[in-house]
Design a protein around this motif. Sequence first.
Motif, PDB file in Angstrom:
ATOM      1  N   TYR A 146       1.647  11.958   1.640  1.00 56.78           N
ATOM      2  CA  TYR A 146       1.221  12.889   2.673  1.00 56.78           C
ATOM      3  C   TYR A 146       1.864  14.249   2.399  1.00 56.78           C
ATOM      4  CZ  TYR A 146      -0.618   9.320   5.920  1.00 56.78           C
ATOM      5  OH  TYR A 146      -1.358   8.330   6.531  1.00 56.78           O
ATOM      6  N   TYR A 153       1.356   5.644  -0.143  1.00 53.46           N
ATOM      7  CA  TYR A 153       0.689   6.856   0.339  1.00 53.46           C
ATOM      8  C   TYR A 153       1.505   8.099  -0.008  1.00 53.46           C
ATOM      9  CZ  TYR A 153      -1.472   3.277   3.283  1.00 53.46           C
ATOM     10  OH  TYR A 153      -2.116   2.148   3.725  1.00 53.46           O
ATOM     11  N   ASN A 173       0.875  -1.169   0.000  1.00 51.74           N
ATOM     12  CA  ASN A 173       0.000   0.000   0.000  1.00 51.74           C
ATOM     13  C   ASN A 173       0.915   1.222   0.000  1.00 51.74           C
ATOM     14  OD1 ASN A 173      -2.153  -1.732   0.192  1.00 51.74           O
ATOM     15  ND2 ASN A 173      -2.598  -1.278   2.326  1.00 51.74           N
ATOM     16  N   LEU A 216       5.688  13.736   1.690  1.00 47.54           N
ATOM     17  CA  LEU A 216       6.229  12.469   2.162  1.00 47.54           C
ATOM     18  C   LEU A 216       5.530  11.303   1.484  1.00 47.54           C
ATOM     19  CD1 LEU A 216       6.317  13.501   5.883  1.00 47.54           C
ATOM     20  CD2 LEU A 216       8.312  12.611   4.687  1.00 47.54           C
ATOM     21  N   PHE A 222      -3.072  11.537  11.364  1.00 49.18           N
ATOM     22  CA  PHE A 222      -2.068  12.052  12.290  1.00 49.18           C
ATOM     23  C   PHE A 222      -2.554  13.278  13.057  1.00 49.18           C
ATOM     24  CE2 PHE A 222       1.948   9.855  11.523  1.00 49.18           C
ATOM     25  CZ  PHE A 222       1.637   9.129  10.383  1.00 49.18           C
ATOM     26  N   LYS A 230      13.156  15.742   7.987  1.00 43.84           N
ATOM     27  CA  LYS A 230      13.225  14.300   7.719  1.00 43.84           C
ATOM     28  C   LYS A 230      11.848  13.657   7.825  1.00 43.84           C
ATOM     29  CE  LYS A 230      18.006  13.737   9.215  1.00 43.84           C
ATOM     30  NZ  LYS A 230      18.954  12.926  10.023  1.00 43.84           N
ATOM     31  N   GLY A 231      11.744  12.442   7.297  1.00 38.19           N
ATOM     32  CA  GLY A 231      10.507  11.701   7.412  1.00 38.19           C
ATOM     33  C   GLY A 231      10.330  11.141   8.810  1.00 38.19           C
ATOM     34  N   PRO A 232       9.090  10.927   9.237  1.00 38.58           N
ATOM     35  CA  PRO A 232       8.849  10.353  10.568  1.00 38.58           C
ATOM     36  C   PRO A 232       9.441   8.959  10.693  1.00 38.58           C
ATOM     37  CG  PRO A 232       6.852  11.364   9.684  1.00 38.58           C
ATOM     38  CD  PRO A 232       7.840  11.309   8.565  1.00 38.58           C
ATOM     39  N   MET A 257       2.974   0.843   3.457  1.00 39.72           N
ATOM     40  CA  MET A 257       2.508   0.123   4.631  1.00 39.72           C
ATOM     41  C   MET A 257       2.803  -1.350   4.515  1.00 39.72           C
ATOM     42  SD  MET A 257      -1.275  -0.089   6.384  1.00 39.72           S
ATOM     43  CE  MET A 257      -1.120   1.495   7.195  1.00 39.72           C
ATOM     44  N   LEU A 317      -3.111  13.367   4.698  1.00 44.20           N
ATOM     45  CA  LEU A 317      -3.111  12.326   3.680  1.00 44.20           C
ATOM     46  C   LEU A 317      -3.697  12.883   2.389  1.00 44.20           C
ATOM     47  CD1 LEU A 317      -2.649   9.374   2.855  1.00 44.20           C
ATOM     48  CD2 LEU A 317      -4.947   8.865   3.738  1.00 44.20           C
ATOM     49  N   GLN A 333       2.904  17.873   4.599  1.00 41.53           N
ATOM     50  CA  GLN A 333       3.035  18.491   5.919  1.00 41.53           C
ATOM     51  C   GLN A 333       3.339  19.963   5.726  1.00 41.53           C
ATOM     52  OE1 GLN A 333       6.321  17.002   8.309  1.00 41.53           O
ATOM     53  NE2 GLN A 333       5.075  17.147  10.150  1.00 41.53           N
ATOM     54  N   PHE A 365       6.030  20.092   2.724  1.00 38.99           N
ATOM     55  CA  PHE A 365       6.932  18.944   2.813  1.00 38.99           C
ATOM     56  C   PHE A 365       6.119  17.719   2.422  1.00 38.99           C
ATOM     57  CE2 PHE A 365      10.750  17.029   3.819  1.00 38.99           C
ATOM     58  CZ  PHE A 365      10.694  16.102   4.851  1.00 38.99           C
ATOM     59  N   TYR A 381       5.301   8.210  16.329  1.00 35.06           N
ATOM     60  CA  TYR A 381       6.455   8.427  15.472  1.00 35.06           C
ATOM     61  C   TYR A 381       7.290   9.566  16.043  1.00 35.06           C
ATOM     62  CZ  TYR A 381       4.544   5.603  11.635  1.00 35.06           C
ATOM     63  OH  TYR A 381       4.069   4.575  10.855  1.00 35.06           O
ATOM     64  N   LYS A 430       2.606  -1.536   9.809  1.00 38.25           N
ATOM     65  CA  LYS A 430       3.393  -0.342  10.076  1.00 38.25           C
ATOM     66  C   LYS A 430       3.471   0.502   8.826  1.00 38.25           C
ATOM     67  CE  LYS A 430       6.474  -2.427  13.508  1.00 38.25           C
ATOM     68  NZ  LYS A 430       7.896  -2.770  13.828  1.00 38.25           N
ATOM     69  N   LEU A 431       3.580   1.801   9.013  1.00 42.61           N
ATOM     70  CA  LEU A 431       3.742   2.743   7.914  1.00 42.61           C
ATOM     71  C   LEU A 431       5.175   3.256   7.961  1.00 42.61           C
ATOM     72  CD1 LEU A 431       1.941   4.088   5.702  1.00 42.61           C
ATOM     73  CD2 LEU A 431       1.736   6.033   7.253  1.00 42.61           C
ATOM     74  N   PHE A 432       5.885   3.102   6.836  1.00 46.84           N
ATOM     75  CA  PHE A 432       7.277   3.539   6.741  1.00 46.84           C
ATOM     76  C   PHE A 432       7.358   4.708   5.770  1.00 46.84           C
ATOM     77  CE2 PHE A 432       9.160   0.160   9.151  1.00 46.84           C
ATOM     78  CZ  PHE A 432       8.315  -0.917   8.982  1.00 46.84           C
ATOM     79  N   PHE A 433       8.112   5.740   6.151  1.00 40.14           N
ATOM     80  CA  PHE A 433       8.178   6.957   5.371  1.00 40.14           C
ATOM     81  C   PHE A 433       9.496   7.097   4.619  1.00 40.14           C
ATOM     82  CE2 PHE A 433       4.452   9.405   6.514  1.00 40.14           C
ATOM     83  CZ  PHE A 433       4.024   8.809   7.683  1.00 40.14           C
ATOM     84  N   GLY A 434       9.405   7.805   3.484  1.00 38.80           N
ATOM     85  CA  GLY A 434      10.604   8.229   2.788  1.00 38.80           C
ATOM     86  C   GLY A 434      11.193   9.450   3.461  1.00 38.80           C
ATOM     87  N   SER A 435      12.234   9.981   2.863  1.00 40.63           N
ATOM     88  CA  SER A 435      12.957  11.107   3.465  1.00 40.63           C
ATOM     89  C   SER A 435      12.316  12.456   3.175  1.00 40.63           C
ATOM     90  CB  SER A 435      14.404  11.103   2.991  1.00 40.63           C
ATOM     91  OG  SER A 435      14.448  11.110   1.576  1.00 40.63           O
ATOM     92  N   LEU A 455       0.535  15.807   9.488  1.00 39.05           N
ATOM     93  CA  LEU A 455       0.554  15.202   8.164  1.00 39.05           C
ATOM     94  C   LEU A 455      -0.870  15.067   7.615  1.00 39.05           C
ATOM     95  CD1 LEU A 455       3.349  14.355   9.402  1.00 39.05           C
ATOM     96  CD2 LEU A 455       3.179  12.338   7.955  1.00 39.05           C
ATOM     97  N   PHE A 515      -0.380   4.709  16.707  1.00 38.01           N
ATOM     98  CA  PHE A 515       1.042   4.737  16.379  1.00 38.01           C
ATOM     99  C   PHE A 515       1.696   5.984  16.971  1.00 38.01           C
ATOM    100  CE2 PHE A 515       1.301   1.544  12.912  1.00 38.01           C
ATOM    101  CZ  PHE A 515      -0.047   1.269  12.775  1.00 38.01           C
TER     102      PHE A 515
END
Lengths: 113, 108
Positions: free
Chosen positions: A36, A34, A32, A90, B98, B42-44, A94, A46, A38, A88, B36, A101-106, A44, B34
Amino acid sequence: SQTIHQWPATLVQPVGSPLSLECTVEGTSNPNLYWYRQAAGRGLQLLFYSVGIGQISSEVPQNLSASRPQDRQFILSSKKLLLSDSGFYLCAWMRTGINEKLFFGSGTQLSVL
Amino acid sequence: EDQVTQSPEALRLQEGESSSLNCSYTVSGLRGLFWYRQDPGKGPEFLFTLYSAGEEKEKERLKATLTKKESFLHITAPKPEDSATYLCAVQYDYKLSFGAGTTVTVRA
């Protein structure tokens, strides 16, 4: 292991110009995905999410669009940027199933001038 | 409407001064809460997931707890490197919503 790549890190664009932000995920299949946004000092928001190739859900009507041309590629676009598009951005993926868990890029810092 | 509210917006602590951050939520069908950590630009970065009231999780100086309406992130004897924005999010379906975050500054 899984990794997520997002580029560019910083972008300055004039009002009315097009936008293309790209995100790719490695080490997993059918994630999945996403996008986002900010705004400064805010949480954040969506924008889009996708559960598969060609499947895009929009959360907020706006000047942006998203596409998923490949399983692990997610693209955020605009035909004409507005000042209010600054922020910003992002990309995230998931890990589904047990212990989701949701993992983010930089992130990409976009400034529209 | 589902909503996540974090308080305070900002927290300034002296090194070693323990404190707590609050995250209150209203969501139907909570699948997970969650926490973070986000550093500037930077990203969370994922810290914890909590699934049911009464659950607690710890990581170094951080401890997260969950009730039916809110979650707390306790910072015990913080160090300057704990300075960051801490974000809370609730999961419904396949999406995370969030809060605005709490920015923590720890002075040496």
